[in-house]
Design a protein around this motif. Structure first.
Motif, PDB file in Angstrom:
ATOM      1  N   TRP A  30       0.778  -1.232   0.000  1.00 42.84           N
ATOM      2  CA  TRP A  30       0.000   0.000   0.000  1.00 42.84           C
ATOM      3  C   TRP A  30       0.815   1.290   0.000  1.00 42.84           C
ATOM      4  CZ3 TRP A  30       0.893   2.617   4.489  1.00 42.84           C
ATOM      5  CH2 TRP A  30       1.111   1.884   5.655  1.00 42.84           C
ATOM      6  N   THR A  31       2.146   1.191   0.036  1.00 45.93           N
ATOM      7  CA  THR A  31       2.957   2.403  -0.092  1.00 45.93           C
ATOM      8  C   THR A  31       4.185   2.133  -0.940  1.00 45.93           C
ATOM      9  OG1 THR A  31       4.139   4.192   1.011  1.00 45.93           O
ATOM     10  CG2 THR A  31       4.163   2.053   2.114  1.00 45.93           C
ATOM     11  N   SER A  33       6.728   3.868  -0.808  1.00 44.29           N
ATOM     12  CA  SER A  33       7.893   4.305  -0.040  1.00 44.29           C
ATOM     13  C   SER A  33       8.605   3.139   0.641  1.00 44.29           C
ATOM     14  CB  SER A  33       7.491   5.343   1.010  1.00 44.29           C
ATOM     15  OG  SER A  33       6.692   4.737   2.006  1.00 44.29           O
ATOM     16  N   VAL A  34       8.019   1.945   0.566  1.00 39.84           N
ATOM     17  CA  VAL A  34       8.617   0.750   1.170  1.00 39.84           C
ATOM     18  C   VAL A  34       8.652  -0.353   0.117  1.00 39.84           C
ATOM     19  CG1 VAL A  34       8.408  -1.001   2.972  1.00 39.84           C
ATOM     20  CG2 VAL A  34       7.807   1.374   3.479  1.00 39.84           C
ATOM     21  N   THR A  35       9.858  -0.830  -0.168  1.00 36.20           N
ATOM     22  CA  THR A  35      10.031  -1.892  -1.167  1.00 36.20           C
ATOM     23  C   THR A  35       9.841  -3.271  -0.545  1.00 36.20           C
ATOM     24  OG1 THR A  35      11.627  -0.467  -2.291  1.00 36.20           O
ATOM     25  CG2 THR A  35      11.603  -2.788  -2.921  1.00 36.20           C
ATOM     26  N   SER A  36      10.419  -3.473   0.648  1.00 38.33           N
ATOM     27  CA  SER A  36      10.247  -4.757   1.325  1.00 38.33           C
ATOM     28  C   SER A  36      10.436  -4.594   2.824  1.00 38.33           C
ATOM     29  CB  SER A  36      11.230  -5.807   0.789  1.00 38.33           C
ATOM     30  OG  SER A  36      12.547  -5.509   1.186  1.00 38.33           O
ATOM     31  N   VAL A  37       9.767  -5.495   3.559  1.00 36.51           N
ATOM     32  CA  VAL A  37       9.880  -5.551   5.017  1.00 36.51           C
ATOM     33  C   VAL A  37      10.095  -7.006   5.388  1.00 36.51           C
ATOM     34  CG1 VAL A  37       8.752  -5.160   7.241  1.00 36.51           C
ATOM     35  CG2 VAL A  37       8.319  -3.594   5.336  1.00 36.51           C
ATOM     36  N   GLN A  38      11.146  -7.266   6.140  1.00 32.44           N
ATOM     37  CA  GLN A  38      11.445  -8.623   6.599  1.00 32.44           C
ATOM     38  C   GLN A  38      11.525  -8.610   8.117  1.00 32.44           C
ATOM     39  OE1 GLN A  38      15.383  -9.925   5.629  1.00 32.44           O
ATOM     40  NE2 GLN A  38      15.025 -12.007   6.329  1.00 32.44           N
ATOM     41  N   ARG A  39      10.587  -9.302   8.753  1.00 31.95           N
ATOM     42  CA  ARG A  39      10.637  -9.430  10.221  1.00 31.95           C
ATOM     43  C   ARG A  39      11.876 -10.229  10.604  1.00 31.95           C
ATOM     44  NH1 ARG A  39       6.039  -9.448  13.590  1.00 31.95           N
ATOM     45  NH2 ARG A  39       7.593  -9.831  15.190  1.00 31.95           N
ATOM     46  N   LEU A  40      12.529  -9.817  11.670  1.00 27.78           N
ATOM     47  CA  LEU A  40      13.731 -10.493  12.148  1.00 27.78           C
ATOM     48  C   LEU A  40      13.461 -11.323  13.394  1.00 27.78           C
ATOM     49  CD1 LEU A  40      16.299  -7.610  11.558  1.00 27.78           C
ATOM     50  CD2 LEU A  40      15.745  -9.554  10.065  1.00 27.78           C
ATOM     51  N   GLN A 125       7.934  13.484   0.734  1.00 23.79           N
ATOM     52  CA  GLN A 125       7.380  12.612  -0.305  1.00 23.79           C
ATOM     53  C   GLN A 125       6.967  11.263   0.283  1.00 23.79           C
ATOM     54  OE1 GLN A 125      10.168  11.846  -3.476  1.00 23.79           O
ATOM     55  NE2 GLN A 125       8.813  10.388  -4.474  1.00 23.79           N
ATOM     56  N   TYR A 126       7.830  10.667   1.095  1.00 24.67           N
ATOM     57  CA  TYR A 126       7.536   9.351   1.664  1.00 24.67           C
ATOM     58  C   TYR A 126       6.413   9.414   2.697  1.00 24.67           C
ATOM     59  CZ  TYR A 126      11.469   7.022  -0.623  1.00 24.67           C
ATOM     60  OH  TYR A 126      12.318   6.468  -1.541  1.00 24.67           O
ATOM     61  N   LEU A 127       6.390  10.453   3.531  1.00 23.31           N
ATOM     62  CA  LEU A 127       5.293  10.587   4.495  1.00 23.31           C
ATOM     63  C   LEU A 127       3.958  10.727   3.773  1.00 23.31           C
ATOM     64  CD1 LEU A 127       6.554  12.903   7.377  1.00 23.31           C
ATOM     65  CD2 LEU A 127       5.822  10.529   7.550  1.00 23.31           C
ATOM     66  N   THR A 128       3.946  11.498   2.697  1.00 28.91           N
ATOM     67  CA  THR A 128       2.723  11.667   1.907  1.00 28.91           C
ATOM     68  C   THR A 128       2.294  10.340   1.291  1.00 28.91           C
ATOM     69  OG1 THR A 128       3.321  13.957   1.433  1.00 28.91           O
ATOM     70  CG2 THR A 128       1.684  12.944   0.001  1.00 28.91           C
ATOM     71  N   MET A 129       3.239   9.606   0.721  1.00 33.89           N
ATOM     72  CA  MET A 129       2.932   8.284   0.139  1.00 33.89           C
ATOM     73  C   MET A 129       2.354   7.343   1.182  1.00 33.89           C
ATOM     74  SD  MET A 129       6.124   7.125  -2.175  1.00 33.89           S
ATOM     75  CE  MET A 129       6.717   8.056  -3.548  1.00 33.89           C
ATOM     76  N   GLU A 130       2.991   7.305   2.349  1.00 38.89           N
ATOM     77  CA  GLU A 130       2.539   6.400   3.407  1.00 38.89           C
ATOM     78  C   GLU A 130       1.140   6.769   3.885  1.00 38.89           C
ATOM     79  OE1 GLU A 130       5.358   5.898   6.600  1.00 38.89           O
ATOM     80  OE2 GLU A 130       7.003   5.667   5.172  1.00 38.89           O
ATOM     81  N   LYS A 135      -4.484   5.310   3.896  1.00 39.59           N
ATOM     82  CA  LYS A 135      -5.887   5.726   3.782  1.00 39.59           C
ATOM     83  C   LYS A 135      -6.586   4.943   2.672  1.00 39.59           C
ATOM     84  CE  LYS A 135      -8.603   9.773   2.362  1.00 39.59           C
ATOM     85  NZ  LYS A 135      -9.599   9.972   3.389  1.00 39.59           N
ATOM     86  N   ALA A 136      -5.992   4.887   1.495  1.00 38.69           N
ATOM     87  CA  ALA A 136      -6.595   4.176   0.356  1.00 38.69           C
ATOM     88  C   ALA A 136      -6.733   2.682   0.651  1.00 38.69           C
ATOM     89  CB  ALA A 136      -5.767   4.388  -0.903  1.00 38.69           C
ATOM     90  N   HIS A 137      -5.711   2.098   1.264  1.00 36.76           N
ATOM     91  CA  HIS A 137      -5.729   0.669   1.595  1.00 36.76           C
ATOM     92  C   HIS A 137      -6.870   0.345   2.562  1.00 36.76           C
ATOM     93  CE1 HIS A 137      -4.203  -3.301   2.687  1.00 36.76           C
ATOM     94  NE2 HIS A 137      -4.220  -2.929   3.954  1.00 36.76           N
ATOM     95  N   CYS A 138      -6.997   1.133   3.608  1.00 37.36           N
ATOM     96  CA  CYS A 138      -8.036   0.893   4.611  1.00 37.36           C
ATOM     97  C   CYS A 138      -9.426   1.163   4.054  1.00 37.36           C
ATOM     98  CB  CYS A 138      -7.777   1.739   5.851  1.00 37.36           C
ATOM     99  SG  CYS A 138      -6.324   1.219   6.790  1.00 37.36           S
ATOM    100  N   GLU A 139      -9.583   2.220   3.289  1.00 39.36           N
ATOM    101  CA  GLU A 139     -10.896   2.552   2.741  1.00 39.36           C
ATOM    102  C   GLU A 139     -11.318   1.574   1.654  1.00 39.36           C
ATOM    103  OE1 GLU A 139     -10.860   6.748   1.842  1.00 39.36           O
ATOM    104  OE2 GLU A 139     -11.070   7.263   3.967  1.00 39.36           O
ATOM    105  N   LYS A 140     -10.364   1.000   0.954  1.00 42.73           N
ATOM    106  CA  LYS A 140     -10.657  -0.035  -0.047  1.00 42.73           C
ATOM    107  C   LYS A 140     -11.275  -1.253   0.661  1.00 42.73           C
ATOM    108  CE  LYS A 140      -8.354  -2.968  -3.419  1.00 42.73           C
ATOM    109  NZ  LYS A 140      -7.042  -3.329  -3.978  1.00 42.73           N
ATOM    110  N   ALA A 141     -10.706  -1.600   1.807  1.00 44.28           N
ATOM    111  CA  ALA A 141     -11.244  -2.731   2.577  1.00 44.28           C
ATOM    112  C   ALA A 141     -12.634  -2.414   3.110  1.00 44.28           C
ATOM    113  CB  ALA A 141     -10.300  -3.064   3.728  1.00 44.28           C
ATOM    114  N   LEU A 142     -12.913  -1.139   3.385  1.00 40.32           N
ATOM    115  CA  LEU A 142     -14.207  -0.714   3.900  1.00 40.32           C
ATOM    116  C   LEU A 142     -15.298  -0.896   2.845  1.00 40.32           C
ATOM    117  CD1 LEU A 142     -15.632   0.687   6.324  1.00 40.32           C
ATOM    118  CD2 LEU A 142     -15.170   2.840   5.188  1.00 40.32           C
ATOM    119  N   VAL A 143     -14.939  -0.668   1.574  1.00 38.86           N
ATOM    120  CA  VAL A 143     -15.899  -0.753   0.466  1.00 38.86           C
ATOM    121  C   VAL A 143     -16.311  -2.207   0.188  1.00 38.86           C
ATOM    122  CG1 VAL A 143     -16.169  -0.342  -2.012  1.00 38.86           C
ATOM    123  CG2 VAL A 143     -15.096   1.373  -0.573  1.00 38.86           C
ATOM    124  N   ARG A 144     -15.396  -3.129   0.435  1.00 38.68           N
ATOM    125  CA  ARG A 144     -15.667  -4.544   0.119  1.00 38.68           C
ATOM    126  C   ARG A 144     -16.820  -5.103   0.864  1.00 38.68           C
ATOM    127  NH1 ARG A 144      -9.623  -6.995  -0.140  1.00 38.68           N
ATOM    128  NH2 ARG A 144      -9.000  -5.791  -1.912  1.00 38.68           N
TER     129      ARG A 144
END
Length: 144
Positions: A30-31, A33-40, A125-130, A135-144
């Motif tokens: 959903w952003t 600004s993040v390419t990948s996240v790996q939990r350690l 730029q990254y704060l705006t993207m995030e 917002k778009a990710h959460c609201e998309k789930a709301l519409v479903r």
């Protein structure tokens, strides 16, 4: 300026936004600004949890959760290199129409103010993207 702050409002209830924020491995969905996240580490995200994050234009960084307040919906984590510490904080608040999310970045350390100045445009730029992506990710789930 060593601090950056961006606020976004959404029609989604706080628990749903909070769930999306804590699902850090899905942030790249959903952003941009993040390419990948790996939990350690394993288990639910908690104080002390660590993750390696890759972002465009940055070297990979290991972030460590320093605050996770489920009741007040506050999530803080930090990363750093010698001379520079970066703290990211997310606060989700209930509003009459849904939620308000405040995203902040704070640079500290001897070189922190210099890095904040050098990277100010990229930080905004990254704060705006995030914020907009969340917002778009959460609201998309709301519409479903």
């Amino acid at each position: 300026m060593s601090d950056f702050r961006f606020v976004v409002e959404t029609a989604v209830p706080p628990f749903q936004v909070w769930g999306a924020l804590l699902d850090i491995e899905r942030w790249p969905e959903w952003t941009q600004s993040v390419t990948s996240v790996q939990r350690l580490d394993d288990g639910p995200l908690a104080v002390g949890s660590r993750a390696r994050i890759l972002q465009p234009e940055f070297i990979p960084a290991v972030w460590c959760v320093t605050e996770l307040n489920e009741r007040d919906h506050i999530f803080t984590w930090r990363t750093g290199k010698p001379g520079v510490k970066l703290t990211a904080r997310y606060v989700v608040e209930r509003t009459a129409r849904g939620s308000r999310v405040t995203l902040t970045r704070r640079y500290g350390g001897l070189l922190g103010p210099f890095m904040a100045y050098q990277l100010k445009d990229l930080n905004w730029q990254y704060l705006t993207m995030e914020a907009k992506g969340l917002k778009a990710h959460c609201e998309k789930a709301l519409v479903r």
